[in-house]
Design a protein around this motif. Structure first.
Motif, PDB file in Angstrom:
ATOM      1  N   CYS A  41       6.180   0.357  10.972  1.00  0.00           N
ATOM      2  CA  CYS A  41       6.213   0.622   9.523  1.00  0.00           C
ATOM      3  C   CYS A  41       4.840   0.474   8.875  1.00  0.00           C
ATOM      4  O   CYS A  41       4.609   1.018   7.809  1.00  0.00           O
ATOM      5  N   LEU A  42       3.919  -0.286   9.529  1.00  0.00           N
ATOM      6  CA  LEU A  42       2.606  -0.629   8.967  1.00  0.00           C
ATOM      7  C   LEU A  42       2.771  -1.543   7.755  1.00  0.00           C
ATOM      8  O   LEU A  42       3.763  -1.414   7.044  1.00  0.00           O
ATOM      9  N   GLU A  52      11.758  -2.821  -1.165  1.00  0.00           N
ATOM     10  CA  GLU A  52      11.920  -3.856  -0.137  1.00  0.00           C
ATOM     11  C   GLU A  52      12.399  -5.128  -0.801  1.00  0.00           C
ATOM     12  O   GLU A  52      11.723  -5.701  -1.649  1.00  0.00           O
ATOM     13  N   LEU A  83       0.855  -1.188   0.000  1.00  0.00           N
ATOM     14  CA  LEU A  83       0.000   0.000   0.000  1.00  0.00           C
ATOM     15  C   LEU A  83       0.895   1.243   0.000  1.00  0.00           C
ATOM     16  O   LEU A  83       0.935   2.014  -0.954  1.00  0.00           O
ATOM     17  N   ARG A  84       1.652   1.417   1.099  1.00  0.00           N
ATOM     18  CA  ARG A  84       2.443   2.630   1.287  1.00  0.00           C
ATOM     19  C   ARG A  84       3.536   2.797   0.237  1.00  0.00           C
ATOM     20  O   ARG A  84       3.719   3.879  -0.335  1.00  0.00           O
ATOM     21  N   THR A  85       4.296   1.737   0.005  1.00  0.00           N
ATOM     22  CA  THR A  85       5.448   1.844  -0.901  1.00  0.00           C
ATOM     23  C   THR A  85       4.980   2.189  -2.309  1.00  0.00           C
ATOM     24  O   THR A  85       5.549   3.045  -2.984  1.00  0.00           O
ATOM     25  N   ARG A 127       7.135   8.589   4.062  1.00  0.00           N
ATOM     26  CA  ARG A 127       7.591   7.699   2.983  1.00  0.00           C
ATOM     27  C   ARG A 127       7.672   8.467   1.660  1.00  0.00           C
ATOM     28  O   ARG A 127       8.524   8.202   0.825  1.00  0.00           O
TER      29      ARG A 127
HETATM   30  N1   CP Z   1       5.616  -0.158   5.235  1.00  0.00           N
HETATM   31  C1   CP Z   1       5.395  -0.620   3.980  1.00  0.00           C
HETATM   32  O1   CP Z   1       6.317  -0.880   3.206  1.00  0.00           O
HETATM   33  O2   CP Z   1       4.095  -0.713   3.642  1.00  0.00           O
HETATM   34  P1   CP Z   1       3.560  -1.478   2.341  1.00  0.00           P
HETATM   35  O3   CP Z   1       4.023  -2.920   2.485  1.00  0.00           O
HETATM   36  O4   CP Z   1       2.077  -1.322   2.383  1.00  0.00           O
HETATM   37  O5   CP Z   1       4.184  -0.853   1.132  1.00  0.00           O
END
Ligand code: CP
Length: 323
Positions: free
Chosen positions: A280-281, A142, A48-50, A308
């Motif tokens: 980090c969620l 990641e 989501l975030r990345t 981020r």
């Molecule tokens: N913290 C993080 O990387 O979130 P996502 O896995 O949702 O990208």
């Protein structure tokens, strides 16, 4: 910058944090830099975030962005050389990465570990082959062992929220292991530890890791960390607590038994210096971290996720400047 996969790609954390904060203050100042340039974001795993923060960062810099869930939307990839591809794999990473490099000026890649074979995961074989064959700069979204955009956002958040003390005291940052029902990678804690150890060497913070026996991270990522096995002792005078689960590195990928009391909650916060709490969620509420903390004044998780964007924008800008 040609590659962003770890803190080792960053000459000075302090300088890089200042670059990100300048972008936060003036997000659209460099729109010409990315004009007619394309960022490709390749995901082998969910996000989501990345996904959203890196897209937004590239748009702020005037870039075009393409996103592909390669695990679901691409052909089944072969990564080994010398195999006759008469099985289930359809396309070799040599061609797949090279072709994506034809369409994009910069590529981002997310590729999690399988957690079956430590040597294989820690060799970063898939990630390194992608970098080699795509022939354009690559940003880690990641990998099997690290999550550098997350760690960069984390140090930005600590720097931004720390109020300098009259005696010059540095913030005490504690990475605290937390329970989980699944075996999770070590990428986030490895990366956080690596960035915090470098920030400690640059005189920015004091760094402690708290974990149950058996959950020690690879020493390659924790060179000057203070390692503790008692959570309450580790939390004493903490200014920031970074909550995260990870599976065992020693008994690779395993969820080991651990003593009760490792979930961070308001009772545990009493041991700290009214610490700010980070994660980090995504986070599993009331398993890793209590709802009372997440919904309370000590939580930095949304602020951290917001940063981020500025971390990604600083990295992409540094790469664009050297294209
Ligand atoms: N913290 C993080 O990387 O979130 P996502 O896995 O949702 O990208």
């Amino acid at each position: 910058m040609k590659l962003f996969t770890s803190v080792h790609d960053v000459p000075s954390i302090k300088q890089f944090v200042n670059d990100a904060l300048a972008l936060k203050a003036n997000p659209y100042a460099h729109q010409d830099l990315g004009k007619n340039k394309t960022l490709g974001l390749v995901f082998m795993n969910p996000s989501l975030r990345t996904r959203l923060s890196t897209q937004k960062a590239a748009l702020n810099l005037g870039m075009n962005v393409m996103v592909m869930n390669l695990d679901k939307e691409g052909w089944a990839l072969e990564t080994q050389d010398g195999v006759v591809m008469n099985g289930s794999t359809v396309e070799h990473i040599r061609e797949a990465a090279a072709v994506m490099g034809q369409y994009c000026d910069i590529l981002g890649l997310r590729s999690f570990p399988k957690l079956n074979n430590r040597e294989e995961d820690y060799s970063e074989d898939f990630f390194n082959k992608f970098v080699k064959y795509c022939a354009v700069p690559v940003v880690s979204l990641e990998s099997a062992t690290r999550h550098p955009l997350q760690s960069f956002a984390d140090i930005i958040t600590i720097h931004e929220t720390w109020t300098k003390k009259p005696d010059g005291r540095k913030p005490k940052v504690v990475l605290a292991w937390a329970p989980h029902v699944k075996a999770l990678p070590q990428a986030v804690p490895n990366s956080f530890a690596e960035w915090m150890c470098k920030a400690q060497a640059e005189g920015m913070i004091d760094f402690t890791i708290a974990q149950p026996e058996g959950y020690e991270l690879s020493e390659d990522f924790t060179p000057n960390a203070n390692i503790q096995y008692n959570l309450e002792e580790a939390l004493a005078d903490a200014d920031y607590v970074y909550v995260k689960n990870w599976s065992s590195y020693k008994e690779y990928g395993k969820v080991l038994t651990y003593p009760d009391g490792w979930m961070m909650n308001n009772e545990k916060l009493k041991f700290t210096n009214d610490a700010k709490v980070m994660h980090c969620l995504p986070v599993r509420r009331d398993l890793e971290l209590s709802s009372e903390i997440l919904d309370g004044p000590n939580s930095l998780v949304i602020h951290e996720a917001g940063n981020r964007l500025w971390a990604a924008q600083a990295v992409i800008k540094a790469i664009l400047e050297e294209l």
